[in-house]
Every structure is written in structure tokens, then in C-alpha cells.
Write an enzyme that holds these catalytic residues in place. Structure first.
Site, PDB file in Angstrom:
ATOM      1  N   MET A   3      22.876  79.847  23.331  1.00 34.49           N
ATOM      2  CA  MET A   3      23.765  80.530  22.723  1.00 34.49           C
ATOM      3  C   MET A   3      23.264  81.075  21.375  1.00 34.49           C
ATOM      4  O   MET A   3      22.616  80.479  20.824  1.00 34.49           O
ATOM      5  CB  MET A   3      24.758  79.743  22.313  1.00 34.49           C
ATOM      6  CG  MET A   3      26.316  80.684  22.363  1.00 34.49           C
ATOM      7  SD  MET A   3      27.696  79.368  21.510  1.00 34.49           S
ATOM      8  CE  MET A   3      27.385  79.646  19.559  1.00 34.49           C
ATOM      9  N   ARG A  17      33.078  82.158  13.452  1.00 36.64           N
ATOM     10  CA  ARG A  17      34.390  82.500  14.411  1.00 36.64           C
ATOM     11  C   ARG A  17      34.756  83.905  14.177  1.00 36.64           C
ATOM     12  O   ARG A  17      34.770  84.566  13.270  1.00 36.64           O
ATOM     13  CB  ARG A  17      35.476  81.335  13.843  1.00 36.64           C
ATOM     14  CG  ARG A  17      36.736  81.499  14.815  1.00 36.64           C
ATOM     15  CD  ARG A  17      37.901  80.483  14.465  1.00 36.64           C
ATOM     16  NE  ARG A  17      37.138  78.972  14.921  1.00 36.64           N
ATOM     17  CZ  ARG A  17      37.239  78.777  16.077  1.00 36.64           C
ATOM     18  NH1 ARG A  17      37.764  79.213  17.109  1.00 36.64           N
ATOM     19  NH2 ARG A  17      36.676  77.491  16.444  1.00 36.64           N
TER      20      ARG A  17
HETATM   21  N1  UDH Z   1      34.411  87.641  22.425  1.00 38.97           N
HETATM   22  C1  UDH Z   1      34.050  88.822  21.699  1.00 38.97           C
HETATM   23  N2  UDH Z   1      34.643  89.168  20.700  1.00 38.97           N
HETATM   24  C2  UDH Z   1      35.565  88.227  19.956  1.00 38.97           C
HETATM   25  C3  UDH Z   1      35.831  87.178  20.280  1.00 38.97           C
HETATM   26  C4  UDH Z   1      35.250  86.700  21.836  1.00 38.97           C
HETATM   27  O1  UDH Z   1      33.398  89.606  22.075  1.00 38.97           O
HETATM   28  O2  UDH Z   1      36.145  88.476  18.918  1.00 38.97           O
HETATM   29  C5  UDH Z   1      33.815  87.437  23.695  1.00 38.97           C
HETATM   30  C6  UDH Z   1      32.301  87.069  23.778  1.00 38.97           C
HETATM   31  O3  UDH Z   1      31.738  87.388  25.000  1.00 38.97           O
HETATM   32  C7  UDH Z   1      32.251  85.584  23.609  1.00 38.97           C
HETATM   33  C8  UDH Z   1      33.354  85.087  24.565  1.00 38.97           C
HETATM   34  O4  UDH Z   1      34.418  86.303  24.152  1.00 38.97           O
HETATM   35  O5  UDH Z   1      30.979  85.169  23.958  1.00 38.97           O
HETATM   36  C9  UDH Z   1      33.835  83.841  24.041  1.00 38.97           C
HETATM   37  O6  UDH Z   1      34.087  83.807  22.839  1.00 38.97           O
HETATM   38  P1  UDH Z   1      34.675  82.370  22.148  1.00 38.97           P
HETATM   39  O7  UDH Z   1      34.962  82.529  20.745  1.00 38.97           O
HETATM   40  O8  UDH Z   1      35.870  81.820  22.863  1.00 38.97           O
HETATM   41  O9  UDH Z   1      33.668  81.362  22.420  1.00 38.97           O
HETATM   42  P2  UDH Z   1      32.245  81.233  21.401  1.00 38.97           P
HETATM   43  O10 UDH Z   1      31.785  79.967  21.903  1.00 38.97           O
HETATM   44  O11 UDH Z   1      32.874  80.704  19.858  1.00 38.97           O
HETATM   45  O12 UDH Z   1      31.694  82.536  21.287  1.00 38.97           O
HETATM   46  C10 UDH Z   1      33.725  79.545  19.735  1.00 38.97           C
HETATM   47  C11 UDH Z   1      34.007  79.558  18.101  1.00 38.97           C
HETATM   48  C12 UDH Z   1      32.729  79.463  17.465  1.00 38.97           C
HETATM   49  C13 UDH Z   1      32.998  79.015  16.144  1.00 38.97           C
HETATM   50  C14 UDH Z   1      31.657  78.777  15.117  1.00 38.97           C
HETATM   51  C15 UDH Z   1      31.585  78.111  14.131  1.00 38.97           C
HETATM   52  N3  UDH Z   1      30.219  78.030  13.727  1.00 38.97           N
END
Ligand code: UDH
Ligand code: NGS
Length: 362
Positions: free
Chosen positions: A299, A304
Site C-alpha cells: 500500500m 487520512r
Molecule cells: N479514495 C480517494 N480519495 C479520497 C478517499 C479515498 O481516491 O479522498 C479512494 C482511493 O482509491 C483509496 C480508497 O478510496 O485507496 C479507499 O480509501 P480509504 O480512505 O477508505 O482507505 P485507505 O486505506 O486509508 O486508503 C485509510 C485511512 C488511512 C489513515 C492513515 C493514517 N496514517
């Protein structure tokens, strides 16, 4: 005597002779046509296979092993539609290389990603020319404001997907505006919009920041819904919990329709993937997964996102999937497409999906 010298036999015999001649002529014609057709198909197929074979061998495979794509600008098969009699692609592609080195230390540009993927057609479409792909796969990416992640995704994934011999298209579904993010609804939009373009029979739903570390993790559909992101670096290369269905998943068109698609009503982070898991189980299906080794993924680390705070309603919602799934999903999906743009490596769909309590415009 001279008068008795006739050129041909008497009339009944001559009739027979003419018929024989006509039959022989017809046979000759038939043979010639068959021969010409045979030569055309086989010479052309042979040429294509040799051309593609040498391209893959010379450029695609060796460079792919270094995690880049083919570098030639030649695009076999583009100027002519593929020959009619292609064999189905094999169950296991001969182009796979196994474990891959994935890293994010150097920035990647869209131009860079484009350069190494010359065989990808406009809109992020690819069809193998050496055989008929077993599945037509639409890859759907929920998106907003993650351009650098998208560049990495395109850079790494296109060569992998080509080696997997898939007939595929990449769809980036951008949530327009500043409302709270809604991943699952964007995925439903991608499913619906991709089907307007092509008769896809398989849908891979992928976060933009996840890259597989082994090209044997095939982006295709199975007899049961498939979870592909089973062993992520951020979870120490293990499943965080048995029911986890986040990150990357693949459902056939039938499987997706059977569960009424995904929920449209999860605004903000968390829970929508658990709801999808519930839907699958409630419809009597199970989850298929690659092994932990093959299912390794990296990843891209990030903070966030804005307007994607944890959804406080998520626990209540996943407790009620059995009831809500009947009326919240593909059968209640409302959105307005603002723009569809074809880029060299992907199709961009800008969409107004509304917001919590705000219906889409139009
Ligand atoms: N996504 C976007 N833009 C956004 C939010 C989400 O493109 O503003 C898409 C993107 O494809 C991402 C997916 O939605 O990979 C899932 O996003 P998510 O926020 O649910 O999951 P992710 O694991 O992040 O990417 C979780 C929060 C991370 C916090 C990290 C703190 N260090
Ligand atoms: C669970 C979330 C899932 C999420 C998973 C991993 O707790 O949506 O964590 O999240 N479920 C609920 O909140 C109900 S991650 O570490 O990738 O951000 O996918």
C-alpha cells in the site's frame, strides 16, 4: 471418310463429357478457394503470433521482470481486427513472472507510465492479440485527489494485466465536489458505466493505492467472489480478520447483480467492505482467495484524506445488511455523470453522487 471424322463423341456421350468437365472445374475452384482461405488465416495468425511472441520475449517479459512494461512503440493488431480463429488463452498465462519488486521511492509520471505501455489503447483498454481472453474485465477505481497514487497504479498494473492475458479496461471513478467520500457508491457507478461501453463479465474493484507483489494474483473472476488484497504490508502480510473484504475484490457480473451491488449509503471511511462481505454470505456465496504468498500487496502510505472521516454510523449499518441490501444497491443507484474522458491509460468518469442527505444534481 473425312465426313465421318467428328470432333466429339455422338450426342449422349458428349453431354456426359461436358458434365464431367463442369464437375471437375467446380472441384478445382473449391480447392483453390479452400487453399487461399487456409493460407490467409494461417499465414496471418502465424505472423501475428510470431510478432507478438518476439515483442513479448524481446521487450515485454525482460523489462516486465524489472517491473516496467514493453518499450516498443509497435502495436501489433491495431490496424487490423484480430483474426477470426484465435484459440482461447490458456488457463495460466505463459507470460507470468511471479514475485515483483514494488517500490514507491521514485515518483512516476503519467508520461512514464504511458511510455512503458504502448500496447494499451485509449481509455486504458487492452486485448491480447495472440489468443482470445477468457474474461472481459473492467477494473474500477474509486477516486478523488490521488493523482500520484494513480500514476503508480497505472505504471505497475498495466504491464501485469497484459501479462495476465486479460481483455480489460480501466475506469477511474472520480467523486466530484467536496462532499464526504463514498467508496462503495463510486464502485456501483463504475460497474454501471463500464457496462455501457463493453460487455464486461468480470469486475475488479481496486483502491488506487494498492499494488500486487506477484503477477500470479490474477485480476479475474472465480466461481465465488474473490478477495485479492489478502496479505498487505500494512497488516504484516496477513489478513486483519477473517471476514475482511477490503482493498481489492473481484465479482462477476452475475455475482454483483445477485447481491444488488454495493451499498450506496456509507458516507465516510469504514464498514462498506464489511457490508459487501455480509451481502455475499447472505446470498449463499463464499469468499475465494489466493494464498498468502501470491496475495501479497503493497500500500502506498498516505495521510487520512480530507472529507473521509470514519463514519460513525458504520456499525449500525453493517448490523442491518440483511434488510438494507434488498433496497439499497444497484436498484436504488442515483448519480449524474458530469464528464467521461478517455486518457491513454484509463477512462475517467467524473460523477456527482450527491452527499449525505443531498441527492445528486439533475
Ligand atoms: N479514495 C480517494 N480519495 C479520497 C478517499 C479515498 O481516491 O479522498 C479512494 C482511493 O482509491 C483509496 C480508497 O478510496 O485507496 C479507499 O480509501 P480509504 O480512505 O477508505 O482507505 P485507505 O486505506 O486509508 O486508503 C485509510 C485511512 C488511512 C489513515 C492513515 C493514517 N496514517
Ligand atoms: C475495519 C473496517 C473496514 C476496514 C478495515 C481495515 O475495522 O471497513 O478495518 O481498515 N470496518 C469497520 O470499521 C466496521 S484499514 O486498516 O485498511 O484502514 O476496511
Amino acid at each position: 471418310m473425312g465426313k465421318n471424322l467428328t470432333v466429339g463423341p455422338p450426342l449422349p456421350g458428349r453431354g456426359l463429357h461436358v458434365t464431367c468437365l463442369a464437375v471437375m472445374l467446380l472441384c478445382g475452384l473449391h480447392l483453390t478457394v479452400t487453399l487461399l482461405y487456409y493460407l490467409d488465416v494461417h499465414v496471418y495468425t502465424g505472423l501475428m503470433v510470431r510478432r507478438v511472441g518476439s515483442l513479448l520475449a524481446k521487450e515485454g517479459l525482460s523489462i516486465a521482470a524489472n517491473n516496467t512494461g514493453p518499450s516498443s512503440t509497435a502495436a501489433p493488431g491495431r490496424s487490423r481486427s484480430p483474426p477470426l480463429r484465435l484459440q482461447p488463452c490458456p488457463e495460466t498465462s505463459p507470460h507470468l513472472v511471479g514475485p515483483l519488486k514494488i517500490e514507491f521511492s521514485q515518483l512516476v509520471s503519467l508520461e512514464g507510465a504511458k511510455k512503458i505501455n504502448p500496447l494499451v489503447r485509449e481509455g486504458g483498454r487492452f486485448t491480447p492479440v495472440e489468443c482470445t481472453a477468457l474474461q472481459k474485465v473492467a477494473i474500477i477505481i474509486p477516486f478523488r485527489n490521488r493523482l500520484q497514487h494513480l500514476n503508480y497504479w497505472l505504471y505497475y498494473l498495466h504491464p501485469i494485466l497484459q501479462r495476465q492475458q486479460l481483455d480489460y479496461g480501466v475506469y477511474v471513478i472520480n467523486q466530484h465536489g467536496e462532499d464526504t467520500f463514498n467508496r462503495a457508491k463510486l464502485l456501483n457507478v463504475g460497474f454501471t458505466e463500464a457496462l455501457k461501453e463493453y460487455d464486461y463479465n468480470c469486475f475488479v474493484f481496486s483502491d488506487v493505492d494498492l499494488i500486487p507483489m506477484d503477477d500470479r494474483n490474477i485480476y479475474k473472476c472465480y466461481s465465488q467472489p474473490r478477495h485479492l488484497a489478502v496479505s498487505m504490508d500494512k497488516f504484516g502480510f496477513r489478513l486483519p480478520y477473517n471476514q475482511y473484504f477490503g482493498g481489492i475484490s473481484a465479482l462477476s457480473r452475475e455475482q454483483h447483480e445477485k447481491i444488488n451491488g454495493f451499498p450506496n449509503d456509507y458516507w465516510g471511511w469504514g464498514g462498506e467492505d464489511d457490508d459487501i462481505y455480509n451481502r455475499i454470505v447472505f446470498k449463499g456465496m463464499s469468499i475465494s482467495r489466493p494464498s498468502n504468498g501470491i496475495g501479497k500487496c503493497r500500500m502506498i502510505r498516505h495521510d487520512r484524506d480530507k472529507n473521509n472521516a470514519p463514519n460513525p454510523q458504520r456499525f449500525n449499518r453493517i448490523a442491518r445488511t440483511r434488510q438494507t441490501m434488498e433496497h439499497d444497491g444497484l436498484n436504488s443507484l442515483k448519480y449524474k455523470v458530469l464528464e467521461v474522458k478517455k486518457y491513454p491509460l484509463y477512462t475517467y468518469v467524473d460523477v456527482d453522487i450527491g452527499g449525505p442527505g443531498r441527492p445528486p444534481s439533475g
